[in-house]
Design an enzyme around this catalytic site. Structure first.
Site, PDB file in Angstrom:
ATOM      1  N   TYR A 226     -51.199 -25.744  19.990  1.00 23.99           N
ATOM      2  CA  TYR A 226     -50.565 -26.996  19.591  1.00 23.99           C
ATOM      3  C   TYR A 226     -51.487 -28.140  19.994  1.00 23.99           C
ATOM      4  O   TYR A 226     -52.300 -28.027  20.904  1.00 23.99           O
ATOM      5  CB  TYR A 226     -49.154 -27.160  20.147  1.00 23.99           C
ATOM      6  CG  TYR A 226     -48.191 -26.191  19.483  1.00 23.99           C
ATOM      7  CD1 TYR A 226     -47.584 -26.509  18.269  1.00 23.99           C
ATOM      8  CD2 TYR A 226     -47.931 -24.953  20.052  1.00 23.99           C
ATOM      9  CE1 TYR A 226     -46.729 -25.609  17.647  1.00 23.99           C
ATOM     10  CE2 TYR A 226     -47.085 -24.046  19.428  1.00 23.99           C
ATOM     11  CZ  TYR A 226     -46.492 -24.382  18.232  1.00 23.99           C
ATOM     12  OH  TYR A 226     -45.661 -23.477  17.605  1.00 23.99           O
TER      13      TYR A 226
ATOM     14  N   TYR B  86     -45.866 -26.885   9.819  1.00 26.82           N
ATOM     15  CA  TYR B  86     -46.841 -27.971   9.961  1.00 26.82           C
ATOM     16  C   TYR B  86     -47.888 -27.983   8.846  1.00 26.82           C
ATOM     17  O   TYR B  86     -48.723 -28.878   8.804  1.00 26.82           O
ATOM     18  CB  TYR B  86     -47.547 -27.869  11.317  1.00 26.82           C
ATOM     19  CG  TYR B  86     -46.603 -28.042  12.486  1.00 26.82           C
ATOM     20  CD1 TYR B  86     -46.062 -29.282  12.788  1.00 26.82           C
ATOM     21  CD2 TYR B  86     -46.248 -26.954  13.282  1.00 26.82           C
ATOM     22  CE1 TYR B  86     -45.201 -29.451  13.856  1.00 26.82           C
ATOM     23  CE2 TYR B  86     -45.371 -27.109  14.346  1.00 26.82           C
ATOM     24  CZ  TYR B  86     -44.858 -28.357  14.631  1.00 26.82           C
ATOM     25  OH  TYR B  86     -43.988 -28.513  15.687  1.00 26.82           O
TER      26      TYR B  86
ATOM     27  N   ASN C 216     -51.599 -31.016  21.515  1.00 27.52           N
ATOM     28  CA  ASN C 216     -51.789 -31.661  22.815  1.00 27.52           C
ATOM     29  C   ASN C 216     -52.597 -30.833  23.806  1.00 27.52           C
ATOM     30  O   ASN C 216     -53.050 -31.372  24.819  1.00 27.52           O
ATOM     31  CB  ASN C 216     -50.435 -32.013  23.426  1.00 27.52           C
ATOM     32  CG  ASN C 216     -49.725 -33.109  22.664  1.00 27.52           C
ATOM     33  OD1 ASN C 216     -50.219 -33.601  21.652  1.00 27.52           O
ATOM     34  ND2 ASN C 216     -48.551 -33.499  23.138  1.00 27.52           N
TER      35      ASN C 216
ATOM     36  N   HIS D  56     -51.145 -34.515  10.624  1.00 30.63           N
ATOM     37  CA  HIS D  56     -51.754 -34.092  11.885  1.00 30.63           C
ATOM     38  C   HIS D  56     -52.601 -32.829  11.719  1.00 30.63           C
ATOM     39  O   HIS D  56     -53.374 -32.484  12.613  1.00 30.63           O
ATOM     40  CB  HIS D  56     -50.652 -33.843  12.917  1.00 30.63           C
ATOM     41  CG  HIS D  56     -50.925 -34.435  14.256  1.00 30.63           C
ATOM     42  ND1 HIS D  56     -51.879 -35.410  14.497  1.00 30.63           N
ATOM     43  CD2 HIS D  56     -50.363 -34.183  15.475  1.00 30.63           C
ATOM     44  CE1 HIS D  56     -51.881 -35.732  15.775  1.00 30.63           C
ATOM     45  NE2 HIS D  56     -50.984 -35.006  16.390  1.00 30.63           N
TER      46      HIS D  56
ATOM     47  N   ASN E 269     -54.052 -37.238  20.997  1.00 34.66           N
ATOM     48  CA  ASN E 269     -53.792 -36.327  22.107  1.00 34.66           C
ATOM     49  C   ASN E 269     -54.642 -35.064  22.084  1.00 34.66           C
ATOM     50  O   ASN E 269     -54.965 -34.502  23.130  1.00 34.66           O
ATOM     51  CB  ASN E 269     -52.306 -35.953  22.147  1.00 34.66           C
ATOM     52  CG  ASN E 269     -51.441 -37.096  22.642  1.00 34.66           C
ATOM     53  OD1 ASN E 269     -51.908 -37.962  23.385  1.00 34.66           O
ATOM     54  ND2 ASN E 269     -50.185 -37.122  22.225  1.00 34.66           N
TER      55      ASN E 269
END
Length: 208
Positions: A85, A35, A87, A40, A133
């Site tokens: 993570y 990532y 969320n 994000h 989120n």
């Protein structure tokens, strides 16, 4: 008492020498090398830049994330990168707030915003999650939306039918990556103003 409680008590005692933590500054993203450099992870990227300016690294595992205790403009702060993570970002943030007995009004969250072009910032004192989120998780678990946030522009989807998850988990091109470096630097300056109670000044200077 768990081993984690023992470590947290030791940490609580040791931090007194540096002063009481007054602010939690959380940069949102997803852990893992796959990532790195994705849209994000703009929050992670920015808070890493802030840590570098302060001559430290965010590498201490606490509160379901990576942390560093720092002093910004004379104010003691906790830098936090949730490792839950995106969320479930609220799980990490709430643990830090509760441990230091910090009201959410002393929380600053840094995260990506697809409604802003790369290089642009938007500072807000409060607001809804806007479909993000990570912010949704923090608002749900704190029960509050009156905390400051710095939105980092990452650009909108190339067309309306483009998969949102694919977009935010994609990486920047070279031009946009350079813009992100500048926006991260500006966001760091925003944090320095905001922890000193100068949020209006930060908004006037850097909002776009």
């Amino acid at each position: 008492m768990s081993i984690f409680d023992i470590f947290d008590r030791i940490s609580s005692n040791s931090q007194n020498s540096g002063g009481k933590i007054e602010y939690v500054i959380a940069g949102l993203g997803n852990p893992g090398m796959e990532y790195d450099g994705t849209r994000h992870n703009a929050g992670f990227f920015t808070i890493d830049a802030l840590a570098a300016q302060l001559g430290t690294e965010i590498n201490r595992l606490r509160f379901k994330g990576k942390t560093a205790e720092v002093t910004i403009e004379g104010v003691r702060c906790l830098l936090l990168k949730p490792a839950t993570y995106m969320n479930n970002s609220g799980e990490s943030v709430v643990q830090a707030l509760e441990f230091y007995k910090i009201d959410p009004s002393k929380l600053i969250v840094i995260y990506d915003d697809i409604s802003l072009e790369p290089g642009r910032l938007r500072i807000r004192r409060k607001g809804s999650h806007g479909g993000h989120n990570g912010m949704r998780s923090i608002i749900d678990l704190t029960g509050r939306d009156d905390f400051s946030r710095i939105k980092i522009g990452v650009g909108k989807k190339p067309h309306p039918d483009y998969d949102l998850a694919k977009w935010v988990l994609g990486k920047f091109n070279k031009e946009d990556a350079e813009k992100m470096k500048r926006s991260a630097e500006n966001a760091c300056e925003c944090v320095k103003l905001m922890v000193c109670g100068k949020t209006d000044e930060a908004m006037n200077k850097y909002n776009s």
